[in-house]
Design an enzyme around this catalytic site. Structure first.
Site, PDB file in Angstrom:
ATOM      1  N   ARG A 110       0.846  -1.193   0.000  1.00  0.00           N
ATOM      2  CA  ARG A 110       0.000   0.000   0.000  1.00  0.00           C
ATOM      3  C   ARG A 110       0.881   1.243   0.000  1.00  0.00           C
ATOM      4  NH1 ARG A 110      -2.791   1.369   5.229  1.00  0.00           N
ATOM      5  NH2 ARG A 110      -1.720   3.351   5.067  1.00  0.00           N
ATOM      6  N   HIS A 168      -3.654  10.341   2.477  1.00  0.00           N
ATOM      7  CA  HIS A 168      -3.032  10.015   3.766  1.00  0.00           C
ATOM      8  C   HIS A 168      -2.413  11.307   4.313  1.00  0.00           C
ATOM      9  CE1 HIS A 168      -0.854   6.607   6.196  1.00  0.00           C
ATOM     10  NE2 HIS A 168      -0.824   7.722   6.903  1.00  0.00           N
ATOM     11  N   GLU A 189      -7.503   6.828   8.063  1.00  0.00           N
ATOM     12  CA  GLU A 189      -7.735   7.210   9.458  1.00  0.00           C
ATOM     13  C   GLU A 189      -8.276   8.629   9.597  1.00  0.00           C
ATOM     14  OE1 GLU A 189      -3.999   6.594  11.454  1.00  0.00           O
ATOM     15  OE2 GLU A 189      -4.251   4.441  11.551  1.00  0.00           O
ATOM     16  N   ASN A 231      -7.000  -0.508  11.011  1.00  0.00           N
ATOM     17  CA  ASN A 231      -5.631  -0.332  11.518  1.00  0.00           C
ATOM     18  C   ASN A 231      -5.636  -0.565  13.010  1.00  0.00           C
ATOM     19  OD1 ASN A 231      -4.969   0.490   8.969  1.00  0.00           O
ATOM     20  ND2 ASN A 231      -4.386   2.575   9.526  1.00  0.00           N
ATOM     21  N   TYR A 259      -3.058  -0.966  16.502  1.00  0.00           N
ATOM     22  CA  TYR A 259      -1.741  -0.944  17.140  1.00  0.00           C
ATOM     23  C   TYR A 259      -1.793  -1.417  18.595  1.00  0.00           C
ATOM     24  CZ  TYR A 259       0.125   1.199  12.995  1.00  0.00           C
ATOM     25  OH  TYR A 259       0.510   1.409  11.704  1.00  0.00           O
ATOM     26  N   GLU A 303      -3.161  -1.866   8.588  1.00  0.00           N
ATOM     27  CA  GLU A 303      -1.918  -1.548   9.314  1.00  0.00           C
ATOM     28  C   GLU A 303      -1.900  -2.298  10.629  1.00  0.00           C
ATOM     29  OE1 GLU A 303      -0.988   2.642   9.999  1.00  0.00           O
ATOM     30  OE2 GLU A 303      -1.632   3.127   7.955  1.00  0.00           O
TER      31      GLU A 303
HETATM   32  C1  FCB Z   1      -0.789   5.208  11.867  1.00  0.00           C
HETATM   33  C2  FCB Z   1      -0.522   5.970  10.592  1.00  0.00           C
HETATM   34  C3  FCB Z   1       0.761   5.622   9.917  1.00  0.00           C
HETATM   35  C4  FCB Z   1       1.875   5.390  10.901  1.00  0.00           C
HETATM   36  C5  FCB Z   1       1.434   4.477  12.018  1.00  0.00           C
HETATM   37  C6  FCB Z   1       2.495   4.160  13.034  1.00  0.00           C
HETATM   38  O1  FCB Z   1      -1.742   5.860  12.638  1.00  0.00           O
HETATM   39  O2  FCB Z   1      -1.522   5.674   9.675  1.00  0.00           O
HETATM   40  O3  FCB Z   1       1.059   6.620   8.983  1.00  0.00           O
HETATM   41  O4  FCB Z   1       2.372   6.590  11.354  1.00  0.00           O
HETATM   42  O5  FCB Z   1       0.324   5.041  12.676  1.00  0.00           O
END
Ligand code: FCB
Length: 453
Positions: free
Chosen positions: A77, A121, A166, A295, A297, A354
């Site tokens: 991507r 983005h 996002e 996404n 994390y 992500e």
């Molecule tokens: C996300 C963003 C990406 C990157 C990651 C760590 O929120 O989409 O660009 O910075 O975090």
């Protein structure tokens, strides 16, 4: 114990974004973006870093496509820089900018890697910020014009398209807490920016359908899970508010065409000016799409508190978790919960667009970059995803953030998320142990038995 094998046709890949890797900030007719401007104000970005050179992908796309192939990526991507292809924000296209994306896409395809193009983005042309940025309703139409140009440029070679990356991070950090470009600080403005970003998403989907371009299209949302720190009703309510602000505000609008009533009431009680919703806005926002990009994390552990006005919640860091170099807790359990929640509540096919982690990588005397923590992170999250699939969630793909170390927004270059190490002074690339490990996962379409413990 058996190998954890993924469904046939599961898509494995990685993600990156224009501003974070391209560099060439003012070459070949590109105009200034809001991030170019933001970086130039001292105090906005750690170490006063900027995106002027970044990973120099603008010049190294061909070498980098070979690395993508060495990583065995099925999909990469990348995003389109609006100021590169339409320097005035609207009207005339910049052929040299389009030619760059043509060359970058062709290099990937020649290396057996399919492109996933994200249309926005966060790198808005600065001249469009001067027109009000995302507080201006017309921005949705301007971005759609830009998207139409890209649809015309790539009528059949792109299998996956993303509209907006996002919207919550862009709107909230850009307009609420000022941590990202354009650096504004007003919650009502953040909700208006979010509304216009969502409208832009809907218009781009409509434009995509009428363009007849091939491929599937969806939006990508940041979707952290939210765990109340206790069963106390006030903590449970605080976690629900946090979720309402970061997740449901967007998910309900996109899937149900409404903003959640509990949040509307809460915001009214706080004197927030809610975005004006005109006829047709919510229908446009809730256009059917082909997939939902998720996404993930980490999870937030929430208690009732005074922080984060107007939400009145506090996010705490549990002592019993491991943490990445970002200070984010490692929560593969939250990833499972998120995937299941998204599937159960909204029922749409998911692509994980992500997932990944930053660690303090260094080049060892043997010339390699050994990053066992990142391998452990990927492994645990891939296992969670496999469990979610087994439990019924329709998950079609997984893209790691990121193929290369890159510019991590307000944190500059110190945070390394890549499977490929970038030595910025020389621009030398070294595939990390995690990249080689991931290539094996892709080749075998899953985790092997000894890792499945
Ligand atoms: C996300 C963003 C990406 C990157 C990651 C760590 O929120 O989409 O660009 O910075 O975090």
């Amino acid at each position: 114990m058996n190998n954890l094998i993924f469904p046939k046709d599961f898509i494995w890949g990685a993600s990156a974004a224009s501003f974070q890797i391209e560099g060439a900030w003012n070459e070949d007719g590109k105009s200034e973006s809001i991030w170019d401007r933001f970086c130039r104000t001292p105090g906005n970005v750690d170490n006063f870093d900027n995106g002027d050179v970044a990973c120099d992908y603008y010049h190294r796309y061909s070498e980098d496509a070979k690395i993508m192939s060495e990583l065995s990526l099925m999909v990469q991507r990348m995003s389109i820089s609006w100021p590169r292809i339409m320097p005035e924000g609207t009207g005339k296209a910049n052929q040299k900018g389009l030619d760059f994306y043509r060359r970058a896409v062709d290099s990937m395809l020649e290396n057996g890697v399919e492109p996933f193009l994200m249309l926005y983005h966060w790198d808005l042309p600065q001249c469009m910020q001067e027109k009000g940025g995302w507080l201006n309703r017309d921005m949705a139409d301007y971005l759609t014009d830009m998207a139409e140009l890209i649809f015309r440029t790539f009528p059949k070679e792109v299998p996956f398209w993303g509209t907006i990356l996002e919207p919550q991070i862009h709107a909230y950090h850009g307009y609420w807490d000022g941590k990202h470009a354009p650096g504004l600080r007003d919650f009502s403005s953040a909700l208006l920016a979010a509304h216009n970003l969502l409208r832009a998403h809907g218009s781009m989907v409509q434009a995509f359908r009428s363009s007849g371009s091939a491929g599937e299209i969806g939006i990508t949302n940041y979707l952290p899970s939210h765990i109340p720190v206790s069963d106390r009703p006030e903590d449970v309510a605080a976690a629900k508010r946090w979720d309402g602000c970061w997740n449901r505000w967007f998910l309900d609008a996109l899937h149900r065409g409404v903003y959640p009533e509990d949040m509307v009431e809460w915001y009214r009680g706080k004197g927030i000016v809610l975005p004006e919703i005109l006829d047709g806005d919510m229908e446009r926002i809730s256009q059917p799409t082909d997939f939902f990009g998720l996404n993930y994390y980490y999870s937030y552990f929430i208690e009732n508190g005074e922080d984060r006005w107007p939400l009145d919640v506090k996010s705490v860091k549990p002592a019993d978790r491991e943490y990445t170099a970002m200070g984010w807790p490692v929560c593969p359990d939250g990833f499972y919960d998120d995937l299941m929640r998204c599937w159960k509540d909204y029922g749409q096919k998911i692509i994980v667009t992500e997932n990944g982690a930053a660690y303090s990588d260094t080049v060892s005397p043997d010339g390699c970059v050994h990053d066992p923590e990142r391998i452990a992170f990927y492994r645990s999250h891939i296992k969670s995803m496999h469990k979610a699939i087994t439990d019924g969630a329709d998950i079609r793909g997984y893209l790691i953030w990121s193929s290369f170390d890159n510019f991590e927004w307000a944190l500059g270059y110190a945070k390394r998320f890549g499977m490929t190490y970038v030595d910025y002074p020389t621009q030398r690339r070294i595939i990390k142990d995690s990249g080689r490990w991931y290539a094996d996962v892709i080749r075998r379409n899953g985790l092997k038995e000894e890792e499945n413990t």
